[in-house]
Design a protein around this motif. Sequence first.
Motif, PDB file in Angstrom:
ATOM      1  N   ASP A 193       0.836  -1.267  -0.094  1.00 54.07           N
ATOM      2  CA  ASP A 193       0.110  -0.090   0.109  1.00 54.07           C
ATOM      3  C   ASP A 193       0.782   1.333  -0.139  1.00 54.07           C
ATOM      4  O   ASP A 193       0.687   2.276  -0.641  1.00 54.07           O
ATOM      5  N   VAL A 194       1.956   1.276   0.703  1.00 56.09           N
ATOM      6  CA  VAL A 194       2.990   2.429   0.829  1.00 56.09           C
ATOM      7  C   VAL A 194       3.742   2.649  -0.296  1.00 56.09           C
ATOM      8  O   VAL A 194       3.622   3.760  -1.041  1.00 56.09           O
ATOM      9  N   VAL A 195       3.915   1.534  -0.856  1.00 57.10           N
ATOM     10  CA  VAL A 195       4.972   1.533  -2.237  1.00 57.10           C
ATOM     11  C   VAL A 195       3.800   2.045  -3.415  1.00 57.10           C
ATOM     12  O   VAL A 195       4.224   3.041  -4.007  1.00 57.10           O
ATOM     13  N   TYR A 218       2.244   5.784  -7.506  1.00 50.58           N
ATOM     14  CA  TYR A 218       1.127   6.502  -8.386  1.00 50.58           C
ATOM     15  C   TYR A 218       1.050   8.159  -7.985  1.00 50.58           C
ATOM     16  O   TYR A 218       0.769   8.770  -8.751  1.00 50.58           O
ATOM     17  N   THR A 219       1.599   8.497  -6.812  1.00 54.35           N
ATOM     18  CA  THR A 219       1.765   9.983  -6.649  1.00 54.35           C
ATOM     19  C   THR A 219       2.647  10.453  -7.487  1.00 54.35           C
ATOM     20  O   THR A 219       2.633  11.368  -8.323  1.00 54.35           O
ATOM     21  N   ALA A 220       3.985   9.646  -7.600  1.00 56.15           N
ATOM     22  CA  ALA A 220       4.951  10.050  -8.867  1.00 56.15           C
ATOM     23  C   ALA A 220       4.358   9.969 -10.133  1.00 56.15           C
ATOM     24  O   ALA A 220       4.739  10.912 -10.834  1.00 56.15           O
ATOM     25  N   VAL A 263       8.387   1.892 -15.802  1.00 52.40           N
ATOM     26  CA  VAL A 263       9.238   1.040 -14.935  1.00 52.40           C
ATOM     27  C   VAL A 263      10.191   1.838 -14.096  1.00 52.40           C
ATOM     28  O   VAL A 263      10.791   1.549 -13.105  1.00 52.40           O
ATOM     29  N   GLN A 264      10.893   2.784 -14.786  1.00 51.91           N
ATOM     30  CA  GLN A 264      11.908   3.920 -13.901  1.00 51.91           C
ATOM     31  C   GLN A 264      11.244   4.169 -12.754  1.00 51.91           C
ATOM     32  O   GLN A 264      11.715   4.035 -11.758  1.00 51.91           O
ATOM     33  N   LEU A 265      10.176   4.623 -12.822  1.00 52.25           N
ATOM     34  CA  LEU A 265       9.152   5.221 -11.515  1.00 52.25           C
ATOM     35  C   LEU A 265       9.179   4.070 -10.398  1.00 52.25           C
ATOM     36  O   LEU A 265       9.188   3.975  -9.172  1.00 52.25           O
TER      37      LEU A 265
END
Length: 155
Positions: free
Chosen positions: A17-19, A24-26, A92-94
């Motif tokens: 959940d944290v990941v 998704y914020t990024a 994938v980078q993010l």
Amino acid sequence: MSPQAPVFDITGRADLDVVLRRFYTAAFADPRIGPFFTEIAGTDLDVHLPRITDFWERALFRSADYRRNAFAPHAALQSAREMTAEDFGRWVQLWRATIDGLHRGPNAERAKAQGERIALTLHKRLAGADPELLRGEGTVGFVPLAALELRSMTV
């Protein structure tokens, strides 16, 4: 300078959940792939997050019941606006940078590898491309993720 907090492996749904929130914020804010989420799909993170957490919990731990068609929403996006190899590469980078910023260990490594496989598979299916052409010498598009510049990107 304060000591850095210890970094542990991904151990379950709470870590995912944290990941996923951080990822998704990024991703939503990213100028390259953000519009797929915000403008085209109109993704509501509060609705999307439990579903995608189920997906990743199943992918990593086989402990969630995920029975949705993960390809269908991506096909709908592709029909609205082409998702290029570079778009998948940025995803994938993010993804890798998010995991690397939070976790270390076998599950974190598996999550990064699984993300790469998913991105490549989705791109191949959506583009109808021969998988060998995507990884071949001199091709334009999806960059093999062992490339230094992808692994060195940070969120």
